[in-house]
Every structure is written in structure tokens, then in C-alpha cells.
Design a protein around this motif. Structure first.
Motif, PDB file in Angstrom:
ATOM      1  N   THR A  34       0.853  -1.207   0.000  1.00  0.00           N
ATOM      2  CA  THR A  34       0.000   0.000   0.000  1.00  0.00           C
ATOM      3  C   THR A  34       0.878   1.243   0.000  1.00  0.00           C
ATOM      4  OG1 THR A  34      -1.607  -1.232   1.302  1.00  0.00           O
ATOM      5  CG2 THR A  34      -1.887   1.143   1.238  1.00  0.00           C
ATOM      6  N   LEU A  35       1.949   1.222   0.802  1.00  0.00           N
ATOM      7  CA  LEU A  35       2.830   2.393   0.869  1.00  0.00           C
ATOM      8  C   LEU A  35       3.513   2.642  -0.478  1.00  0.00           C
ATOM      9  CD1 LEU A  35       4.415   1.896   4.393  1.00  0.00           C
ATOM     10  CD2 LEU A  35       2.872   3.735   3.702  1.00  0.00           C
ATOM     11  N   ARG A  36       3.880   1.557  -1.160  1.00  0.00           N
ATOM     12  CA  ARG A  36       4.504   1.720  -2.480  1.00  0.00           C
ATOM     13  C   ARG A  36       3.512   2.341  -3.455  1.00  0.00           C
ATOM     14  NH1 ARG A  36       7.347  -2.976  -0.784  1.00  0.00           N
ATOM     15  NH2 ARG A  36       9.599  -2.650  -0.970  1.00  0.00           N
ATOM     16  N   LEU A  37       2.252   1.949  -3.326  1.00  0.00           N
ATOM     17  CA  LEU A  37       1.191   2.486  -4.181  1.00  0.00           C
ATOM     18  C   LEU A  37       0.970   3.974  -3.882  1.00  0.00           C
ATOM     19  CD1 LEU A  37      -0.353   0.588  -6.154  1.00  0.00           C
ATOM     20  CD2 LEU A  37      -2.341   0.898  -4.674  1.00  0.00           C
ATOM     21  N   MET A  38       0.990   4.334  -2.581  1.00  0.00           N
ATOM     22  CA  MET A  38       0.821   5.735  -2.171  1.00  0.00           C
ATOM     23  C   MET A  38       1.937   6.604  -2.749  1.00  0.00           C
ATOM     24  SD  MET A  38      -1.865   5.703  -0.348  1.00  0.00           S
ATOM     25  CE  MET A  38      -1.953   7.284   0.445  1.00  0.00           C
ATOM     26  N   ASN A  39       3.083   5.966  -2.954  1.00  0.00           N
ATOM     27  CA  ASN A  39       4.246   6.655  -3.494  1.00  0.00           C
ATOM     28  C   ASN A  39       3.997   7.226  -4.886  1.00  0.00           C
ATOM     29  OD1 ASN A  39       6.781   7.511  -3.068  1.00  0.00           O
ATOM     30  ND2 ASN A  39       7.786   5.539  -3.234  1.00  0.00           N
ATOM     31  N   GLU A  40       2.962   6.703  -5.576  1.00  0.00           N
ATOM     32  CA  GLU A  40       2.655   7.176  -6.935  1.00  0.00           C
ATOM     33  C   GLU A  40       1.915   8.521  -6.907  1.00  0.00           C
ATOM     34  OE1 GLU A  40       3.985   5.490  -9.333  1.00  0.00           O
ATOM     35  OE2 GLU A  40       4.592   3.905  -7.939  1.00  0.00           O
ATOM     36  N   VAL A  41       1.286   8.851  -5.755  1.00  0.00           N
ATOM     37  CA  VAL A  41       0.451  10.062  -5.672  1.00  0.00           C
ATOM     38  C   VAL A  41       1.200  11.334  -6.083  1.00  0.00           C
ATOM     39  CG1 VAL A  41      -0.878  11.552  -4.081  1.00  0.00           C
ATOM     40  CG2 VAL A  41      -1.149   9.058  -3.996  1.00  0.00           C
ATOM     41  N   PRO A  42       2.370  11.632  -5.473  1.00  0.00           N
ATOM     42  CA  PRO A  42       3.036  12.892  -5.858  1.00  0.00           C
ATOM     43  C   PRO A  42       3.480  12.909  -7.320  1.00  0.00           C
ATOM     44  CG  PRO A  42       4.391  11.667  -4.278  1.00  0.00           C
ATOM     45  CD  PRO A  42       3.073  10.964  -4.358  1.00  0.00           C
ATOM     46  N   GLY A  43       3.831  11.748  -7.872  1.00  0.00           N
ATOM     47  CA  GLY A  43       4.261  11.684  -9.278  1.00  0.00           C
ATOM     48  C   GLY A  43       3.126  12.067 -10.221  1.00  0.00           C
ATOM     49  N   VAL A  44       1.961  11.483  -9.976  1.00  0.00           N
ATOM     50  CA  VAL A  44       0.794  11.761 -10.829  1.00  0.00           C
ATOM     51  C   VAL A  44       0.377  13.229 -10.667  1.00  0.00           C
ATOM     52  CG1 VAL A  44      -1.641  11.166 -11.202  1.00  0.00           C
ATOM     53  CG2 VAL A  44       0.019   9.348 -10.726  1.00  0.00           C
ATOM     54  N   ALA A  45       0.359  13.710  -9.406  1.00  0.00           N
ATOM     55  CA  ALA A  45      -0.041  15.103  -9.153  1.00  0.00           C
ATOM     56  C   ALA A  45       0.943  16.058  -9.832  1.00  0.00           C
ATOM     57  CB  ALA A  45      -0.099  15.365  -7.651  1.00  0.00           C
ATOM     58  N   THR A  46       2.252  15.771  -9.742  1.00  0.00           N
ATOM     59  CA  THR A  46       3.261  16.642 -10.365  1.00  0.00           C
ATOM     60  C   THR A  46       3.046  16.726 -11.869  1.00  0.00           C
ATOM     61  OG1 THR A  46       4.861  16.065  -8.674  1.00  0.00           O
ATOM     62  CG2 THR A  46       5.749  17.036 -10.656  1.00  0.00           C
ATOM     63  N   ALA A  47       2.818  15.567 -12.519  1.00  0.00           N
ATOM     64  CA  ALA A  47       2.620  15.556 -13.979  1.00  0.00           C
ATOM     65  C   ALA A  47       1.418  16.436 -14.334  1.00  0.00           C
ATOM     66  CB  ALA A  47       2.411  14.119 -14.458  1.00  0.00           C
ATOM     67  N   ALA A  48       0.306  16.266 -13.600  1.00  0.00           N
ATOM     68  CA  ALA A  48      -0.909  17.029 -13.916  1.00  0.00           C
ATOM     69  C   ALA A  48      -0.692  18.530 -13.676  1.00  0.00           C
ATOM     70  CB  ALA A  48      -2.063  16.513 -13.059  1.00  0.00           C
ATOM     71  N   ILE A  49      -0.008  18.878 -12.567  1.00  0.00           N
ATOM     72  CA  ILE A  49       0.207  20.298 -12.237  1.00  0.00           C
ATOM     73  C   ILE A  49       1.105  20.964 -13.281  1.00  0.00           C
ATOM     74  CG2 ILE A  49       1.287  21.873 -10.571  1.00  0.00           C
ATOM     75  CD1 ILE A  49       0.323  19.942  -8.343  1.00  0.00           C
ATOM     76  N   VAL A  50       2.175  20.260 -13.685  1.00  0.00           N
ATOM     77  CA  VAL A  50       3.102  20.853 -14.667  1.00  0.00           C
ATOM     78  C   VAL A  50       2.378  21.090 -16.001  1.00  0.00           C
ATOM     79  CG1 VAL A  50       5.212  20.445 -16.018  1.00  0.00           C
ATOM     80  CG2 VAL A  50       5.206  20.001 -13.557  1.00  0.00           C
ATOM     81  N   ILE A  51       1.533  20.124 -16.410  1.00  0.00           N
ATOM     82  CA  ILE A  51       0.765  20.321 -17.659  1.00  0.00           C
ATOM     83  C   ILE A  51      -0.152  21.542 -17.513  1.00  0.00           C
ATOM     84  CG2 ILE A  51      -1.049  19.321 -19.137  1.00  0.00           C
ATOM     85  CD1 ILE A  51       0.339  16.553 -18.569  1.00  0.00           C
ATOM     86  N   LEU A  52      -0.803  21.663 -16.357  1.00  0.00           N
ATOM     87  CA  LEU A  52      -1.723  22.796 -16.145  1.00  0.00           C
ATOM     88  C   LEU A  52      -1.003  24.141 -16.230  1.00  0.00           C
ATOM     89  CD1 LEU A  52      -3.992  21.431 -13.270  1.00  0.00           C
ATOM     90  CD2 LEU A  52      -4.755  22.107 -15.551  1.00  0.00           C
ATOM     91  N   VAL A  53       0.201  24.245 -15.591  1.00  0.00           N
ATOM     92  CA  VAL A  53       0.873  25.558 -15.580  1.00  0.00           C
ATOM     93  C   VAL A  53       1.596  25.875 -16.882  1.00  0.00           C
ATOM     94  CG1 VAL A  53       1.169  25.934 -13.100  1.00  0.00           C
ATOM     95  CG2 VAL A  53       2.866  24.631 -14.315  1.00  0.00           C
ATOM     96  N   ILE A  54       2.049  24.840 -17.595  1.00  0.00           N
ATOM     97  CA  ILE A  54       2.788  25.104 -18.847  1.00  0.00           C
ATOM     98  C   ILE A  54       1.826  25.207 -20.039  1.00  0.00           C
ATOM     99  CG2 ILE A  54       4.586  24.246 -20.435  1.00  0.00           C
ATOM    100  CD1 ILE A  54       5.886  24.840 -17.815  1.00  0.00           C
ATOM    101  N   VAL A  55       0.929  24.224 -20.187  1.00  0.00           N
ATOM    102  CA  VAL A  55       0.019  24.213 -21.351  1.00  0.00           C
ATOM    103  C   VAL A  55      -1.153  25.170 -21.139  1.00  0.00           C
ATOM    104  CG1 VAL A  55      -1.398  22.710 -22.840  1.00  0.00           C
ATOM    105  CG2 VAL A  55       0.687  21.795 -21.799  1.00  0.00           C
ATOM    106  N   LYS A  56      -1.541  25.356 -19.862  1.00  0.00           N
ATOM    107  CA  LYS A  56      -2.728  26.160 -19.520  1.00  0.00           C
ATOM    108  C   LYS A  56      -3.897  25.792 -20.460  1.00  0.00           C
ATOM    109  CE  LYS A  56      -0.429  30.220 -17.487  1.00  0.00           C
ATOM    110  NZ  LYS A  56       1.000  30.015 -17.612  1.00  0.00           N
ATOM    111  N   PRO A  57      -4.369  24.515 -20.402  1.00  0.00           N
ATOM    112  CA  PRO A  57      -5.367  24.059 -21.382  1.00  0.00           C
ATOM    113  C   PRO A  57      -6.732  24.742 -21.267  1.00  0.00           C
ATOM    114  CG  PRO A  57      -4.921  22.330 -19.733  1.00  0.00           C
ATOM    115  CD  PRO A  57      -4.021  23.485 -19.418  1.00  0.00           C
ATOM    116  N   PHE A  58      -7.041  25.377 -20.134  1.00  0.00           N
ATOM    117  CA  PHE A  58      -8.311  26.109 -20.003  1.00  0.00           C
ATOM    118  C   PHE A  58      -8.144  27.259 -19.004  1.00  0.00           C
ATOM    119  CE2 PHE A  58      -8.377  22.003 -17.768  1.00  0.00           C
ATOM    120  CZ  PHE A  58      -8.436  22.388 -16.441  1.00  0.00           C
TER     121      PHE A  58
END
Ligand code: HEM
Length: 147
Positions: free
Chosen positions: A123-147
Motif C-alpha cells: 500500500t505504501l509503495r502504491l501511495m508513493n505514486e500520488v506525488p508523481g501523478v499530481a506533479t505531472a498534472a500540475i506541470v501540464i496545467l501551468v505550462i500548457v494552460k489548457p483552459f
């Protein structure tokens, strides 16, 4: 004379990103520490060492970086008038979730320090994926600014 805030903006944005990297590095490391901690025998010298490492990571890296990222991020948003933008609302929601995750992890470290081991290594290894996924989404939002 050039506006002092226009001069400062790229420096503050660079500082924002530097502390984002520190914060994310800490968020990636902490669940790893938990996995190794839980693999050590309860009450052992090694377990006590992991408690110390976790507390140091939280106090020296994670908490100060998160606070600085928030202060600089809100200042940048104020400077560019981002509070009305869709991409910024979505980013803010993700950063709130990330902040909640940070708080949850700090809470789990306190539980581990008292010998409570609630989650499995898997479970802890799975939780480890949270910041990675959030970082990818945040970087796309601030760089691409899709909306
Ligand atoms: C804690 C709350 C945060 C706030 C209020 C915030 C706000 C902002 C703002 C307003 C900008 C300037 C955007 C621009 O100039 O167009 C920015 C830049 C940036 N932020 Fe954040 N941010 C926060 C946290 C984060 C986090 C957690 C990440 C990554 C995981 C992140 C990644 C970035 C990146 C990559 C940029 C550079 C975008 C560019 O090159 O223009 N931010 N942030």
C-alpha cells in the motif's frame, strides 16, 4: 525605470520551482522511508533510526519547502492575476490534495514512531505514486494552460 515587480517575477518563479523540487523530492522519499522502517523489527535500534530520519526529513525539508512554495505560488498568482483562470483553479485543487497528502504522511510518521504499522509495504509503495501523478498534472496545467 522598469517596475521592480516585473524584475523580481522570474526570480521568484525560479525560487518557487526550486522549492517545488525540494518538496516533491521529500514527498517521494518519505513513503520509501516508511517501507524500510516497517521492514525493521519493532522496537529495534534500526526502527529508532528510521523515526529520526523521518522526523528530520519532515522538519528540515518537507514542511519549510511546502510553506515557501505556497507563499511564492500565491504571490505569483496575485502578480499575474491567475485567481480568475481555470487552469489555476484546477492547479489549486491538486495542490490542496497534495498538501493533504503531505499532512497524512506526517501523521503516519507519528503513528509509526509509536509502533503502529497500519499499512502494508505494498500500500505504501502504491501511495508513493500520488506525488508523481499530481506533479505531472500540475506541470501540464501551468505550462500548457489548457483552459
Ligand atoms: C502551493 C501552491 C502553489 C501555487 C499557489 C502556485 C502558483 C503558481 C503560479 C501563479 C505560477 C506562475 C505561472 C505563470 O507565470 O504563468 C506558478 C509556476 C509554476 N508552478 Fe506553481 N504553484 C503552487 C505549487 C506548485 C506545485 C506543487 C508544483 C509542481 C508540483 C508547481 C509547479 C509550477 C511550475 C512548473 C511553474 C512554472 C510555469 C512556467 O514556466 O510558467 N507549483 N505556480
Amino acid at each position: 525605470m522598469m517596475d521592480i515587480f516585473a524584475l523580481l517575477y522570474p526570480w521568484l518563479k525560479a525560487a518557487h520551482l526550486i522549492f517545488v523540487i525540494f518538496w516533491m523530492a521529500g514527498l517521494f522519499m518519505l513513503p520509501r522511508f516508511f517501507v524500510y522502517h516497517q521492514e525493521s523489527a519493532e522496537g529495534s535500534e534500526e526502527a529508532a533510526l528510521w523515526v529520526e530520519r523521518e522526523q528530520r526529513l519532515i522538519k528540515i525539508i518537507l514542511n519549510p519547502s511546502m510553506i515557501i512554495v505556497w507563499i511564492l505560488g500565491l504571490y505569483l498568482a496575485y502578480e499575474i492575476g491567475a485567481f480568475k483562470d481555470g487552469w489555476f483553479h484546477a492547479k489549486l485543487l491538486l495542490v490542496f490534495l497534495l498538501t493533504g497528502y503531505h499532512g497524512w504522511m506526517a501523521g503516519y510518521a507519528r503513528k509509526l514512531a509509536t509502533g503502529e504499522r497500519k499499512f502494508s509495504g505494498k500500500t505504501l509503495r502504491l501511495m508513493n505514486e500520488v506525488p508523481g501523478v499530481a506533479t505531472a498534472a500540475i506541470v501540464i496545467l501551468v505550462i500548457v494552460k489548457p483552459f
